[in-house]
Design an enzyme around this catalytic site. Structure first.
Site, PDB file in Angstrom:
ATOM      1  N   LYS A 278       0.838  -1.201   0.000  1.00 55.14           N
ATOM      2  CA  LYS A 278       0.000   0.000   0.000  1.00 55.14           C
ATOM      3  C   LYS A 278       0.870   1.247   0.000  1.00 55.14           C
ATOM      4  CE  LYS A 278      -4.051  -1.820   2.483  1.00 55.14           C
ATOM      5  NZ  LYS A 278      -5.047  -1.567   1.419  1.00 55.14           N
ATOM      6  N   ARG A 352     -10.373 -11.538   1.697  1.00 55.26           N
ATOM      7  CA  ARG A 352     -11.156 -12.647   1.133  1.00 55.26           C
ATOM      8  C   ARG A 352     -10.394 -13.968   1.221  1.00 55.26           C
ATOM      9  NH1 ARG A 352     -11.482  -9.335  -4.407  1.00 55.26           N
ATOM     10  NH2 ARG A 352     -11.150  -7.668  -2.903  1.00 55.26           N
TER      11      ARG A 352
END
Ligand code: BES
Ligand code: MN
Ligand code: ZN
Length: 499
Positions: A278, A352
Site C-alpha cells: 500500500k 477474502r
C-alpha cells in the site's frame, strides 16, 4: 458509568426528588415536556424559556439553576417538534445531555426525557438509545497516554426516569449496558496499535471473554491450520513473524440441537498490502483491518453478558499481511480448504483469502446462517461512504429474508446497512486463466466482486456478508473505531429470540 432506573407515580413526585442535575425536554416553540412542567413549580423554567435562550431546537441545551426546589440544576434540552420526535432528534438530544454531563461538577445526574414519544419506536428503544449515547460520551482512547484525557470529572451515576420499573424495562437496561460493553470492547481493540493488538492478543481476548461469560473457546495454531489444509489463509501469513491464530468462540445458550448462527470476522491485525504494498500515506489506519474480528468479539461479549438463549459461534481468522522474502507473490496459486484453487493477482486483496477458509470451516457447525464481517474493500467506502455498511447476500427467498432482518436490525440500532447485488454477471470478473478463481476482479464494482469471491465458499448455507470498511472507524480529528456493527449484530440476535 452506573445506570439505574426510576419510575414516578404522580406528577408531583418527580418535583420532590432531590438531585444534583435533572435533564428534561423542551419541544420546539418553547413547550415543556410533562416532566419539565412538573419541575417548573416556581416558574424557573418558564422564565428561562421567556428569555429566548432555548427554543427547543434538537440538541440545544440550557442549564438552569433554580433558586429553590430539590433539584440543584435543571438541564433543558431541545427535542424538536412535539408531534412525533424523530429518532435522530431524540439521539441528538441525549448526546447533548451527555456532553453537558461530562462537564458537570456533580457525580450523579437524572435523565427524564419522554421515552414513549419517539416516532415509530417504543420506550425500550429510547431507553437503549440513552444508555448507548451516554456510554459513548465517556469513552476515551487514552489507555496508552501517560497523561490521561480529561475524563475524571462529570456525571458517573445516571438515573433514567422510566414509565414503569418493570421486568421488561430492567431487562432492556441490562441488555443496553451489555451492548455498550460489547461496543467498548470492539472500539478498544480497534484503537489498539498493531504492535500490541496481534493475532495472539485477539486470541487472548477471546479466552478472557470465554472465562468471564462461560463461553467455549478454541484457538487453532499454524500446525492445525496446515492439517485443515487452509492454504488460502496460510498464504496471507507467509510474510509475517507473528503466528496466525484461528479463534473459535462459542456461546451455546440455546437448545443443544438448535442450529447456531455463525459470525465470521476478518482479523487482519495489520494490512500493509503485502508485496502489493500500500502507499505510505495513512497506512497506520490499516491497524483497523481487524474490526470485523473485534465486532465478533464485542457481539459475543454482549450476548454472553445477556446470557441469550441462542447458539452463537464466532469464528476469527487472525494474522498480519506483511511483505518479506517469504511473503506470497502476485501470481502465486494457492489451494483453499474447499479445494478451489486461487490465483493471487494482488496480495492486498487478502481479506477474502483468510475469510474463504473460515467460511469453509463454518460448514461443520451446520449453521442456521453465517454472517461474515470485514473491512474488505476501499470500493465499499466509495460506494456507500461512511454511513451504511455494505450488505451482500444471494438473491433467493431465504437470503432476502435474512437481508431484511439485518437491515431492520441496523435501522433499530442506528447502525444501518444497505443492500448490494451479488450476481453471476460480476462473477465473470473473477475468471483466472490458471486457477479456479482469481482473487481480484478489477476496479469496476470492487466491493461486489469481493463479495462474489466469498459467495463461492458459502454454497452450503444461508450467508450474508457485511463490508464495514466505511463504518468501522472514523478518520481525521475524530479518528477512532466506532464499535460498528456490534449494535446491528446484537440487535439481529435479540430479534431472533422472538422467532
Ligand atoms: N483492508 C483493505 C480494505 C480497505 C481499504 C478498508 C481502505 C478500508 C479502507 C483490503 O484488504 C484491501 O486492501 N482491499 C483492496 C482490494 C483490491 C486490491 C482489490 C482495496 O480495497 O483497495
Ligand atoms: Mn488489503
Ligand atoms: Zn485488508
Amino acid at each position: 458509568m452506573d445506570f439505574s432506573i426510576k419510575a414516578f407515580n404522580t406528577k408531583n413526585a418527580i418535583a420532590e426528588h432531590k438531585s444534583s442535575c435533572i435533564a428534561v425536554g423542551v419541544y420546539e416553540g418553547g413547550k415543556l415536556t410533562q416532566a419539565a412542567k412538573a419541575l417548573d413549580q416556581h416558574g424557573a423554567l418558564t422564565s428561562a424559556l421567556k428569555s429566548g435562550d432555548i427554543t427547543g431546537k434538537p440538541g440545544t441545551t440550557l442549564m438552569v439553576h433554580p433558586a429553590s426546589g430539590p433539584a440543584k440544576r435543571i438541564l433543558l434540552v431541545g427535542l424538536g417538534t412535539q408531534d412525533g420526535v424523530t429518532e435522530r432528534n431524540f439521539i441528538s438530544a441525549v448526546q447533548a445531555v451527555a456532553r453537558v454531563f461530562t462537564t458537570l461538577g456533580a457525580v450523579d445526574g437524572m435523565l427524564a426525557l419522554p421515552l414513549d414519544g419517539v416516532k415509530g419506536r417504543d420506550a425500550h428503544w429510547a431507553l437503549r438509545a440513552e444508555v448507548i449515547a451516554l456510554r459513548e460520551s465517556i469513552f476515551r482512547a487514552d489507555g496508552l497516554k501517560s497523561k490521561k484525557d480529561d475524563n475524571t470529572g462529570g456525571v458517573r451515576k445516571v438515573t433514567i426516569v422510566v414509565e414503569a420499573n418493570d421486568v421488561a424495562t430492567k431487562r432492556t437496561l441490562s441488555q443496553s449496558v451489555a451492548l455498550a460493553n460489547g461496543m467498548d470492547l470492539a472500539k478498544t481493540l480497534g484503537n489498539l496499535p498493531p504492535n500490541i493488538c496481534t493475532p495472539t492478543y485477539l486470541a487472548d481476548t477471546a479466552k478472557k471473554i470465554a472465562r468471564e461469560f462461560s463461553l467455549g473457546v478454541e484457538v487453532l495454531d499454524r500446525k492445525q491450520l496446515e492439517a485443515l489444509k487452509m492454504g488460502s489463509f496460510l498464504s496471507v501469513t507467509n510474510g509475517s513473524d507473528q503466528p496466525p491464530k484461528f479463534i473459535v468462540l462459542k456461546h451455546l445458550g440455546g437448545k443443544p440441537k438448535e442450529a447456531p448462527i455463525v459470525l465470521v470476522g476478518k482479523g487482519i491485525t495489520f494490512d500493509t498490502g503485502g508485496i502489493s504494498l500500500k502507499p505510505g500515506s495513512g497506512m497506520d489506519e490499516m491497524k483497523y483491518d481487524m474490526c470485523g474480528a473485534a465486532s465478533v468479539l464485542g457481539t459475543l461479549r454482549a450476548v454472553g453478558e445477556m446470557a441469550l438463549p441462542l447458539n452463537v459461534i464466532g469464528v476469527i481468522p487472525a494474522c498480519e499481511n506483511m511483505p518479506s522474502g517469504r511473503a506470497t507473490r502476485p501470481g502465486d496459486i494457492v489451494t483453499s480448504m474447499s479445494g478451489q484453487t486461487i490465483e493471487i493477482l494482488n496480495t492486498d486483496a487478502e481479506g477474502r483469502l483468510i475469510l474463504c477458509d473460515a467460511l469453509t470451516y463454518a460448514e461443520r457447525f451446520k449453521p442456521a446462517c453465517v454472517i461474515d464481517i470485514a473491512t474488505l474493500t476501499g470500493a465499499c467506502v466509495t460506494a456507500l461512504g461512511h454511513h451504511n455498511t455494505g450488505l451482500f447476500t444471494r438473491h433467493d427467498d431465504a437470503h432476502d429474508a435474512l437481508a431484511k432482518q439485518l437491515i431492520a436490525a441496523g435501522k433499530y440500532a442506528n447502525d444501518t446497512a444497505w443492500r448490494m447485488p451479488v450476481e453471476d454477471a460480476y462473477q465473470e470478473q473473477l475468471k483466472s486463466n490458471f486457477a479456479d478463481i482469481a482473487n481480484i476482479g478489477g476496479p469496476p464494482g470492487g466491493s461486489i466482486t469481493a463479495a462474489c469471491f466469498l459467495e463461492r465458499f458459502t454454497k452450503q448455507y444461508t450467508w450474508a456478508h457485511l463490508d464495514i470498511a466505511g463504518t468501522a472507524w472514523k478518520s481525521g480529528a475524530a479518528k477512532g473505531a466506532t464499535g460498528r456493527p456490534v449494535p446491528l449484530l446484537t440487535t439481529f440476535l435479540l430479534d431472533r429470540l422472538q422467532h
